[in-house]
Write an enzyme that holds these catalytic residues in place. Structure first.
Site, PDB file in Angstrom:
ATOM      1  N   ASP A   1       0.851  -1.195   0.000  1.00  0.00           N
ATOM      2  CA  ASP A   1       0.000   0.000   0.000  1.00  0.00           C
ATOM      3  C   ASP A   1       0.893   1.253   0.000  1.00  0.00           C
ATOM      4  O   ASP A   1       1.831   1.354   0.801  1.00  0.00           O
ATOM      5  CB  ASP A   1      -0.856  -0.058   1.276  1.00  0.00           C
ATOM      6  CG  ASP A   1      -1.973   0.955   1.302  1.00  0.00           C
ATOM      7  OD1 ASP A   1      -2.402   1.399   0.228  1.00  0.00           O
ATOM      8  OD2 ASP A   1      -2.433   1.279   2.424  1.00  0.00           O
TER       9      ASP A   1
ATOM     10  N   HIS B   1      -9.546   4.940  -1.586  1.00  0.00           N
ATOM     11  CA  HIS B   1      -8.766   4.963  -0.336  1.00  0.00           C
ATOM     12  C   HIS B   1      -9.586   5.679   0.731  1.00  0.00           C
ATOM     13  O   HIS B   1     -10.578   6.339   0.431  1.00  0.00           O
ATOM     14  CB  HIS B   1      -7.437   5.708  -0.565  1.00  0.00           C
ATOM     15  CG  HIS B   1      -6.428   4.877  -1.298  1.00  0.00           C
ATOM     16  ND1 HIS B   1      -5.225   4.504  -0.751  1.00  0.00           N
ATOM     17  CD2 HIS B   1      -6.464   4.333  -2.545  1.00  0.00           C
ATOM     18  CE1 HIS B   1      -4.559   3.773  -1.625  1.00  0.00           C
ATOM     19  NE2 HIS B   1      -5.281   3.660  -2.727  1.00  0.00           N
TER      20      HIS B   1
HETATM   21  P1  13P Z   1      -8.505   4.452   6.160  1.00  0.00           P
HETATM   22  O1  13P Z   1      -7.510   4.252   7.268  1.00  0.00           O
HETATM   23  O2  13P Z   1      -9.115   5.797   6.204  1.00  0.00           O
HETATM   24  O3  13P Z   1      -9.490   3.338   6.112  1.00  0.00           O
HETATM   25  O4  13P Z   1      -7.672   4.421   4.780  1.00  0.00           O
HETATM   26  C1  13P Z   1      -7.053   3.240   4.398  1.00  0.00           C
HETATM   27  C2  13P Z   1      -6.303   3.413   3.134  1.00  0.00           C
HETATM   28  O5  13P Z   1      -6.674   4.144   2.238  1.00  0.00           O
HETATM   29  C3  13P Z   1      -5.094   2.612   2.981  1.00  0.00           C
HETATM   30  O6  13P Z   1      -4.450   2.872   1.764  1.00  0.00           O
HETATM   31  O1  G3H Z   2      -2.257   4.828   3.787  1.00  0.00           O
HETATM   32  C1  G3H Z   2      -2.975   4.822   4.732  1.00  0.00           C
HETATM   33  C2  G3H Z   2      -2.701   4.047   5.905  1.00  0.00           C
HETATM   34  O2  G3H Z   2      -3.891   3.844   6.607  1.00  0.00           O
HETATM   35  C3  G3H Z   2      -1.636   4.681   6.770  1.00  0.00           C
HETATM   36  O3  G3H Z   2      -1.213   3.689   7.586  1.00  0.00           O
HETATM   37  O4  G3H Z   2      -0.060   4.722   9.540  1.00  0.00           O
HETATM   38  O5  G3H Z   2       0.230   2.325   8.965  1.00  0.00           O
HETATM   39  O6  G3H Z   2       1.277   4.070   7.517  1.00  0.00           O
HETATM   40  P1  G3H Z   2       0.154   3.752   8.449  1.00  0.00           P
HETATM   41 ZN    ZN Z   3      -4.538   4.872   1.148  1.00  0.00          ZN
END
Ligand code: 13P
Ligand code: G3H
Ligand code: ZN
Length: 284
Positions: A82, A208
């Protein structure tokens, strides 16, 4: 079964008119919760590692855990990077067996985002790994960066079409009003914009920041071409709530399994609730 390819899952989703949940995980309990919810609901699922998860658990642990989970599972599971930050990180993931990666060049100028994303696509495609790109900037907290909810950062449909054509990405993350983390007010997705992007772009779209969205918003986004729905914050919240409850009930408890076990159950319930909105239950 062996790890699934996210592109295959999303192509099936496209045919079936549903979306697949992409749930973030950084420990074994959350992974087990995601997998057992998916199995119970006969749903395909994508497990993804954020940059925070990479720092916390390490890519090696995540790759090994999800591979084991997939081999034991009765439903297809893909493992996805991600918000990948570099070509090097993507290559490392591919070597570790990730079946899908995101290269997030959304902070870069358009042309640079195109060049860097296309490099990733070239390498990943050669070994059958699918690639998600991002155009526009999604608001909220992402790793160490916090962005506001600013309309000038929304994805431009015309640019999106050019981006997809030039890079060859398999699916595209769009900025249409969702934010990462908790919403400050009522979520306000620009569905007209999403519909326009969907008309211009012939590949599955990714939403997202889907924690905290009303079920109806998720369903509407799915009806407008969203095939991958990213959820992190709601699972973390469920997990911590489970821990708090267990500790409140048994303040003297010193066995972590008696605290993390109920927390895992809470996450499973949260995942099941999300899967219900995605329309993917009973598809495998
Ligand atoms: P949220 O934490 O708002 O659900 O977003 C998740 C996300 O977009 C991870 O890429
Ligand atoms: O990209 C979105 C994620 O929810 C951020 O997660 O705090 O684990 O990097 P993280
Ligand atoms: Zn995201």
């Amino acid at each position: 079964m062996p790890l699934a390819n996210a592109k295959d899952l999303l192509m099936d989703a496209e045919k079936g008119g549903y979306a697949v949940g992409a749930f973030n995980c950084s420990n074994m309990e959350i992974l087990q919760a995601i997998v057992s919810a998916a199995e119970e609901m006969a749903a395909p699922v994508i497990v993804q590692a954020s940059q925070g998860a990479v720092k916390y658990a390490g890519l090696e642990y995540i790759a090994a855990m999800v591979k084991t989970a997939a081999e034991m599972a009765s439903v297809p599971i893909a493992v996805h990077l991600d918000h990948g930050t570099s070509f090097e990180q993507v290559i490392k993931c591919i070597r570790l067996g990730f079946t899908s990666v995101m290269f997030d060049g959304s902070m870069l100028p358009f042309d640079e985002n195109v060049v860097k994303t296309a490099e990733v696509v070239k390498a990943a495609r050669a070994v059958g790994v699918s690639v998600e790109g991002e155009l526009g900037r999604i608001g909220g907290a992402e790793d160490d960066v916090t962005l506001g909810y600013e309309k000038e950062f929304f994805t431009d449909p015309h640019e999106a079409a050019i981006f997809v054509e030039k890079t060859g990405v398999d699916f595209l993350a769009v900025a249409v009003g969702t934010v990462h983390g908790k919403y400050k007010g009522v979520p306000n997705i620009n569905f007209e914009l999403l519909a326009e992007i969907n008309r211009k772009v012939g590949i599955p779209l990714v939403l997202h920041g889907s924690s905290g969205l009303p079920g109806e918003d998720i369903k509407k986004a799915v009806s407008l071409g969203v095939r991958k729905v990213n959820i992190d914050t709601d699972l973390r919240e469920a997990f911590v709530e489970g821990i708090r409850e267990a500790l409140q009930k048994h303040p003297e408890e010193i066995d972590p399994r008696k605290i993390l076990g109920p927390a895992r159950e809470k996450v499973k319930e949260a995942v099941e609730e999300k899967i219900n909105y995605l329309g993917c239950a009973g598809t495998v």
